[in-house]
Design an enzyme around this catalytic site. Structure first.
Site, PDB file in Angstrom:
ATOM      1  N   GLY A  36      -0.614 -19.569  28.193  1.00 55.53           N
ATOM      2  CA  GLY A  36      -0.805 -19.025  29.532  1.00 55.53           C
ATOM      3  C   GLY A  36      -0.564 -17.542  29.594  1.00 55.53           C
ATOM      4  N   GLY A  37       0.120 -16.995  28.575  1.00 55.92           N
ATOM      5  CA  GLY A  37       0.308 -15.559  28.483  1.00 55.92           C
ATOM      6  C   GLY A  37       1.130 -14.966  29.611  1.00 55.92           C
ATOM      7  N   HIS A 437     -16.847 -12.151  64.864  1.00 57.26           N
ATOM      8  CA  HIS A 437     -15.949 -11.591  65.875  1.00 57.26           C
ATOM      9  C   HIS A 437     -15.055 -12.705  66.417  1.00 57.26           C
ATOM     10  CE1 HIS A 437     -14.506  -9.061  69.141  1.00 57.26           C
ATOM     11  NE2 HIS A 437     -14.741 -10.082  69.962  1.00 57.26           N
TER      12      HIS A 437
END
Length: 457
Positions: A36-37, A437
């Site tokens: 996963g680093g 909006h």
């Protein structure tokens, strides 16, 4: 000794490489820490889970402005931390098991080249026809007198501490300092940020970094344009001696975080022994296909670029996968723009050129800017500090850059990123698209409508 068709060194983005396209290839995946680093284990994901917690705390703290009776009375740090890492930590073993059952050999240990395309992992020699180096980066620890004798944290360790510090001093003024300042300040720590520059987030657009710094000055003790002279232990934590405008000052806190950037891990993997060329910053030199100076060796992610962005590494992974499987039709990197965000409070998102860049390079530009407070949803937020700024080419009306500070900046930026990638004009974005909006996205529409070009005559 083992021979492979493909050796992947680094199981962060590198672990995304194997796919059905590699059927029949003998693959090895080597990881020195956890699958996963950095992103999964000590970077993007845990930090954003903590950031959201701090966002909730700050919302509670300021609920009175909306007529809500609420108060922030404290944070249960252990529960907060364990929610984050209780989800993250089990992934490593599952990922290793999955990769092995998918047919790859997994080696857990520090890898170092002993010769080009020859790797030593804990005494096991690995050779490969192809290598992909995705070994990432690590926190930079500056040379500061006394630092080696005191207890301090980096981004690798600060998120796993045992208790919330009553006070925290951060050395550094980049995105890690900004995000961790928000996390710990939001949850109740007294935060002091010591930074050598005049503003935080120094690489961002001038208007953005000025506004961000002003917002943080209201929340935290900022010691800007400071030189750090030394650090030392105290009975209650740590003292940082600094010089500001020639005047000596001392900052004391329970905990010290050093957040002064990151350095590539090319040295840890033995780039020199592997015959790999590096630049002056230590990044592996690679071309637009991510091929390095050694035939058959590719590099991607933090070890090969200066962006330090997970989404960049993921995109590079897709390119490298193609170029491994289809060497006769390689893809070259063509990232027209690279967006990024700072998940602090206020949040910041940016893409493309800054106004300073354009001025420095003598490039003509037009500016559009709109405050959140000019929109209906900005009224709902009671916002008085956020804005959208766009920079456009006065000749072809394409966006040159976009910069947002305020709630949901990272989301609001995305249509502008897409416009830059798809070559849309400001006119198309402003007039040919319907904006809901009263959604917050109207502030983007109004910033685009605000762009005024100089008279062509």
């Amino acid at each position: 000794m083992s021979d492979y068709d493909l050796v992947i060194v680094g199981a962060g983005s590198g672990n995304m490489l194997p796919s059905d396209e590699f059927a029949g290839w003998r693959i090895a995946v080597v990881e020195s820490d956890r699958f996963g680093g950095t992103c999964l284990n000590r970077g993007c994901i845990p930090s954003k889970m903590l950031v959201y917690t701090a966002d909730v705390a700050e919302t509670t703290r300021h609920a009175g402005q909306y007529g809500i009776d609420a108060a922030f009375i404290g944070a249960h740090w252990a529960a907060i931390r364990d929610r984050v890492f209780g989800r993250i930590d089990p992934i490593h073993e599952r990922a290793v098991a999955y990769r092995r059952t998918s047919g790859a050999d997994v080696f857990l240990g520090q890898a170092r080249f002993v010769a080009p395309k020859v790797l030593d992992v804990g005494g096991q020699i690995i050779r490969g026809s192809h290598f992909v180096l995705a070994v990432g980066s690590r926190p930079h620890v500056p040379v500061i007198p006394g630092l080696d004798a005191v207890a301090f944290h980096t981004s690798d360790t600060i998120m796993r501490i045992d208790k919330l510090p009553a006070s925290l001093v951060i050395i550094g003024g980049g995105f890690i300092a900004a995000e961790m300042g928000h996390v710990f300040g939001g949850l109740g720590s007294r935060v002091t940020i010591v930074h050598r520059g005049p503003t935080l987030l120094a690489n961002l657009d001038h208007d953005i970094r000025q506004r961000f710094t002003a917002c943080y000055a209201k929340r935290f003790d900022l010691r800007l344009e400071s030189r750090v002279d030394q650090v030392m232990s105290t009975a209650t934590g740590v003292a940082v001696d600094i010089t500001v405008d020639g005047i000596a000052q001392r900052v004391e806190a329970e905990t010290l975080l050093v957040a002064t950037g990151r350095v590539p891990n090319s040295d840890l993997v033995g780039a020199v022994a592997g015959g790999l060329e590096t630049d002056e910053h230590g990044h592996l030199v690679a071309d637009a296909t991510y091929a390095t100076s050694v035939p058959g060796v590719w590099a991607l992610g933090d070890v090969a670029n200066h962006f330090q962005l997970k989404h960049m590494a993921n995109a590079e992974t897709r390119i490298v996968r193609n170029n491994l499987v289809h060497p006769d039709t390689p893809i070259r990197a063509e990232f027209r723009v690279v967006p990024s965000a700072v998940f602090a409070d206020p949040q910041v998102a940016t893409v493309g050129a800054t106004e300073h860049n354009l001025q420095r390079d003598g490039i003509a530009y037009a500016v559009g800017r709109r405050d959140y407070s000019d929109t209906a949803f900005g009224w709902a937020l009671e916002d008085s500090s956020s804005f959208v700024k766009v920079l456009a080419d006065p000749t072809n009306h394409r966006l040159l850059g976009a910069h947002i500070i305020g709630p949901q900046a990272s989301i609001l930026l995305q249509p502008l990123v897409q416009a830059m990638c798809l070559d849309n004009t400001v006119d198309e974005l402003a007039h040919d698209v319907l904006y809901i909006h009263p959604a917050l996205s109207e502030v983007v529409e109004q910033a685009l409508l605000d762009v005024e070009y100089p008279d062509a005559n």
